[in-house]
Design a protein around this motif. Structure first.
Motif, PDB file in Angstrom:
ATOM      1  N   LEU A  29       0.816  -1.209   0.000  1.00  0.00           N
ATOM      2  CA  LEU A  29       0.000   0.000   0.000  1.00  0.00           C
ATOM      3  C   LEU A  29       0.852   1.263   0.000  1.00  0.00           C
ATOM      4  N   ASN A  32       1.636   1.395  -3.755  1.00  0.00           N
ATOM      5  CA  ASN A  32       0.444   1.637  -4.587  1.00  0.00           C
ATOM      6  C   ASN A  32      -0.805   1.521  -3.743  1.00  0.00           C
ATOM      7  N   LYS A  33      -1.700   2.513  -3.851  1.00  0.00           N
ATOM      8  CA  LYS A  33      -3.008   2.376  -3.218  1.00  0.00           C
ATOM      9  C   LYS A  33      -3.754   1.287  -3.973  1.00  0.00           C
ATOM     10  N   CYS A  34      -4.532   0.480  -3.270  1.00  0.00           N
ATOM     11  CA  CYS A  34      -5.296  -0.538  -3.988  1.00  0.00           C
ATOM     12  C   CYS A  34      -6.453  -1.053  -3.149  1.00  0.00           C
ATOM     13  N   ASN A  35      -7.247  -1.913  -3.767  1.00  0.00           N
ATOM     14  CA  ASN A  35      -8.436  -2.440  -3.116  1.00  0.00           C
ATOM     15  C   ASN A  35      -8.203  -3.870  -2.624  1.00  0.00           C
ATOM     16  N   THR A  38      -7.227  -6.576  -5.331  1.00  0.00           N
ATOM     17  CA  THR A  38      -5.836  -6.503  -5.771  1.00  0.00           C
ATOM     18  C   THR A  38      -4.916  -7.131  -4.731  1.00  0.00           C
ATOM     19  N   ILE A  39      -5.136  -6.816  -3.474  1.00  0.00           N
ATOM     20  CA  ILE A  39      -4.314  -7.375  -2.396  1.00  0.00           C
ATOM     21  C   ILE A  39      -4.500  -8.889  -2.328  1.00  0.00           C
ATOM     22  N   CYS A  42      -2.660 -10.549  -5.162  1.00  0.00           N
ATOM     23  CA  CYS A  42      -1.221 -10.437  -4.977  1.00  0.00           C
ATOM     24  C   CYS A  42      -0.709 -11.439  -3.941  1.00  0.00           C
ATOM     25  N   GLU A  71     -16.185   0.253  -4.626  1.00  0.00           N
ATOM     26  CA  GLU A  71     -14.808  -0.108  -4.304  1.00  0.00           C
ATOM     27  C   GLU A  71     -14.240   0.781  -3.201  1.00  0.00           C
ATOM     28  N   CYS A  73     -10.596   1.985  -1.794  1.00  0.00           N
ATOM     29  CA  CYS A  73      -9.172   2.041  -2.092  1.00  0.00           C
ATOM     30  C   CYS A  73      -8.431   2.362  -0.791  1.00  0.00           C
ATOM     31  N   SER A  75      -4.977   3.093   1.620  1.00  0.00           N
ATOM     32  CA  SER A  75      -3.665   3.726   1.573  1.00  0.00           C
ATOM     33  C   SER A  75      -3.113   3.860   2.989  1.00  0.00           C
TER      34      SER A  75
END
Length: 91
Positions: A29, A32-35, A38-39, A42, A71, A73, A75
């Motif tokens: 995070l 990259n900021k993500c939801n 995505t995490i 990954c 969604e 997001c 951070s």
């Protein structure tokens, strides 16, 4: 006595970071900021596990989520934690 409160707050942050998957989430995070999806993709973890880790990080004041439609997001908002992770994850 006030000093002890400060140490307790710092210790809570360290406890939240003291899990390998949460540390990986925070590092990701920072980059990259993500939801959650995505995490999840990954790390290869179930969505419920990722959500539990995010809840722990959020309750420690390390991350925040911003809603955009359906969604959220995430951070990292804690600068001390950013610095801790930079020191721990030097390449």
């Amino acid at each position: 006595m006030e000093d002890l409160k400060i140490y307790e707050l710092k210790a809570e942050k360290l406890k939240a970071l003291a899990h390998p998957q949460r540390l990986c989430i925070v590092k990701g995070l920072i980059d990259n900021k993500c939801n959650v999806t995505t995490i999840q993709e990954c790390l290869g973890l179930p969505q419920s596990t990722v959500s539990q880790h995010l809840a722990k990080l959020k309750s420690a004041g390390i991350i925040e989520g911003t809603r955009s439609g359906l969604e959220i997001c995430y951070s990292v908002v804690d600068e001390e934690v950013r610095e801790i992770v930079r020191v721990l994850i030097k390449k």
